[in-house]
Design a protein around this motif. Structure first.
Motif, PDB file in Angstrom:
ATOM      1  N   GLY A  85      50.486 -19.962   8.185  1.00  0.00           N
ATOM      2  CA  GLY A  85      50.642 -21.075   7.258  1.00  0.00           C
ATOM      3  C   GLY A  85      51.967 -21.077   6.533  1.00  0.00           C
ATOM      4  O   GLY A  85      52.479 -22.127   6.141  1.00  0.00           O
ATOM      5  N   GLN A  86      52.540 -19.883   6.319  1.00  0.00           N
ATOM      6  CA  GLN A  86      53.830 -19.790   5.655  1.00  0.00           C
ATOM      7  C   GLN A  86      54.525 -18.496   6.039  1.00  0.00           C
ATOM      8  O   GLN A  86      53.904 -17.542   6.513  1.00  0.00           O
ATOM      9  N   THR A  88      57.408 -15.649   4.497  1.00  0.00           N
ATOM     10  CA  THR A  88      58.013 -15.199   3.245  1.00  0.00           C
ATOM     11  C   THR A  88      58.988 -14.064   3.514  1.00  0.00           C
ATOM     12  O   THR A  88      58.696 -13.154   4.286  1.00  0.00           O
ATOM     13  N   LYS A 104      60.337 -18.536   0.444  1.00  0.00           N
ATOM     14  CA  LYS A 104      59.058 -18.886   1.060  1.00  0.00           C
ATOM     15  C   LYS A 104      59.218 -20.187   1.845  1.00  0.00           C
ATOM     16  O   LYS A 104      59.744 -21.176   1.326  1.00  0.00           O
ATOM     17  N   GLU A 106      57.073 -22.969   3.737  1.00  0.00           N
ATOM     18  CA  GLU A 106      55.766 -23.553   4.019  1.00  0.00           C
ATOM     19  C   GLU A 106      55.818 -24.229   5.387  1.00  0.00           C
ATOM     20  O   GLU A 106      56.742 -24.985   5.691  1.00  0.00           O
ATOM     21  N   VAL A 108      53.182 -26.069   6.832  1.00  0.00           N
ATOM     22  CA  VAL A 108      52.242 -27.186   6.989  1.00  0.00           C
ATOM     23  C   VAL A 108      53.006 -28.428   7.440  1.00  0.00           C
ATOM     24  O   VAL A 108      54.055 -28.768   6.890  1.00  0.00           O
ATOM     25  N   CYS A 133      65.484 -22.099   5.648  1.00  0.00           N
ATOM     26  CA  CYS A 133      64.305 -22.814   6.149  1.00  0.00           C
ATOM     27  C   CYS A 133      64.673 -23.936   7.116  1.00  0.00           C
ATOM     28  O   CYS A 133      64.098 -25.034   7.076  1.00  0.00           O
TER      29      CYS A 133
END
Length: 365
Positions: A85-86, A88, A104, A106, A108, A133
């Motif tokens: 789900g994530q 980190t 972090k 995410e 989703v 990211c």
């Protein structure tokens, strides 16, 4: 601890950091190092060490001048979101053991199979941390296209290297005291640390008359240690007893490890800093009890490559200088010694270390 959102950066002032990743079930991680022209640097990079599959130990200010950026990348054979789900990335001050930054990502509603989660980069001779990211739907293939390089094999090797078992080696015949000073051996320094392990049988023959006459008790404790000298002339010692345990990530890049429950005594030499070493004198000593060395079955093993047995009828001197390790470019020269002494001061004088002893009767403890 500071939480970084995508695109945010912050200054890094800590000399040694631990980078740990979370969200690893079915996810592989890759560290890519770039030069000033944003070209990927191949091979092992001094200052970056992946100690296991989820942790990197980084010393930014030890990185070569041409290193400009380090990217930490997660990838999978399918979309990352279908696996976790994530993701980190946690940055920790290694020396103070204090958390610094958290990045972090995410996952989703994201479809990418590869994600550049975070990066370290050099800016005006200072290092910074950035939350990136940035994702790639086509995974490794798309990253290869962007940087015009074949990364597939590099990424797979980086992942496998952290999980590989110890490679089998051909054992050499153990050295004995009779062979001292005559058998220097050259061994190539690899990405694996030089691990020096002391072992002993811890058994005395209860039927030996001399043990009863002289009231020898069974020896149940031994320790290992080393005198070190760096290229800059700095000298000292580390040993698996007392407070002089050394440091793996800082000077002298040697750490003494003691597990009394499992009767394991080791010296771990961080070979990433082998270029800073000059010579190391490995020794061991009897901490409790006293007996003839040949009855202890003591031996020193050097990464399963070379093994030195300590066979001697001496029972009056509790310290043994086992071997000298000297740096020869990217190799280490191992010279068996097997010489016995009654104090560290006497051993120092014999090999010319000239340490500042507080007492001329200094003992290992």
């Amino acid at each position: 601890m500071q939480y970084l959102i995508p695109g945010q950066n912050t200054k890094l002032e800590n000399p040694i950091i631990t980078l740990r990743v979370e969200g690893c079930l079915g996810v592989k991680w890759l560290c890519l190092v770039f030069d000033e022209q944003q070209q990927i640097i191949h091979g092992q990079c001094s200052g970056i060490n992946q100690s296991n599959e989820v942790t990197w130990l980084v010393q930014p200010f030890e990185l070569a001048d041409h290193v400009n950026k380090v990217k930490f990348i997660a990838y999978s054979d399918q979309s990352l979101a279908s696996t976790v789900g994530q993701l980190t990335v946690l940055y920790t001050d290694t020396l103070a053991d204090q958390p610094l930054f958290e990045v972090k990502a995410e996952l989703v509603n994201r479809s990418e199979s590869l994600l550049i989660v975070s990066e370290l980069y050099r800016h005006q001779d200072k290092w910074k941390v950035r939350s990136v990211c940035q994702g790639f739907n086509e995974g490794i293939a798309q990253l290869e296209k962007q940087y015009n390089i074949a990364l597939g094999q590099t990424a797979e090797n980086a992942h496998q290297r952290t999980q590989k078992a110890a490679q089998p080696v051909v054992s050499k015949q153990p050295f004995t005291a009779a062979e001292q000073h005559t058998n220097p051996i050259l061994n190539t320094i690899t990405e694996d640390d030089l691990l020096i392990t002391l072992s002993w049988e811890n058994q005395l023959n209860p039927h030996d008359p001399i043990n009863n006459v002289l009231d020898f008790g069974p020896v149940n404790d031994m320790r290992i240690g080393a005198f070190y000298e760096l290229r800059n002339g700095q000298r000292g010692l580390v040993q698996s007893y007392g407070e002089a345990r050394g440091s793996y990530y800082g000077v002298p890049y040697i750490q003494a490890i003691s597990n009394e429950d499992q009767r394991i005594q080791q010296l771990q030499l961080n070979t990433q800093y082998w270029h800073k070493s000059y010579r190391v004198l490995v020794y061991c000593f009897i901490l409790e009890g006293l007996s003839q060395w040949n009855k202890l079955g003591a031996s020193i093993d050097f990464n399963n490559l070379d093994k030195i047995n300590i066979n001697s009828y001496r029972c009056d001197q509790p310290l043994c200088a086992v071997a000298m390790i000297e740096r020869v470019e990217q190799q280490y020269k191992l010279t068996p010694l097997v010489e016995f002494f009654d104090s560290l001061v006497a051993m120092d004088q014999a090999y010319g270390w000239q340490l500042p002893w507080y007492s001329q009767q200094e003992n290992p403890e």
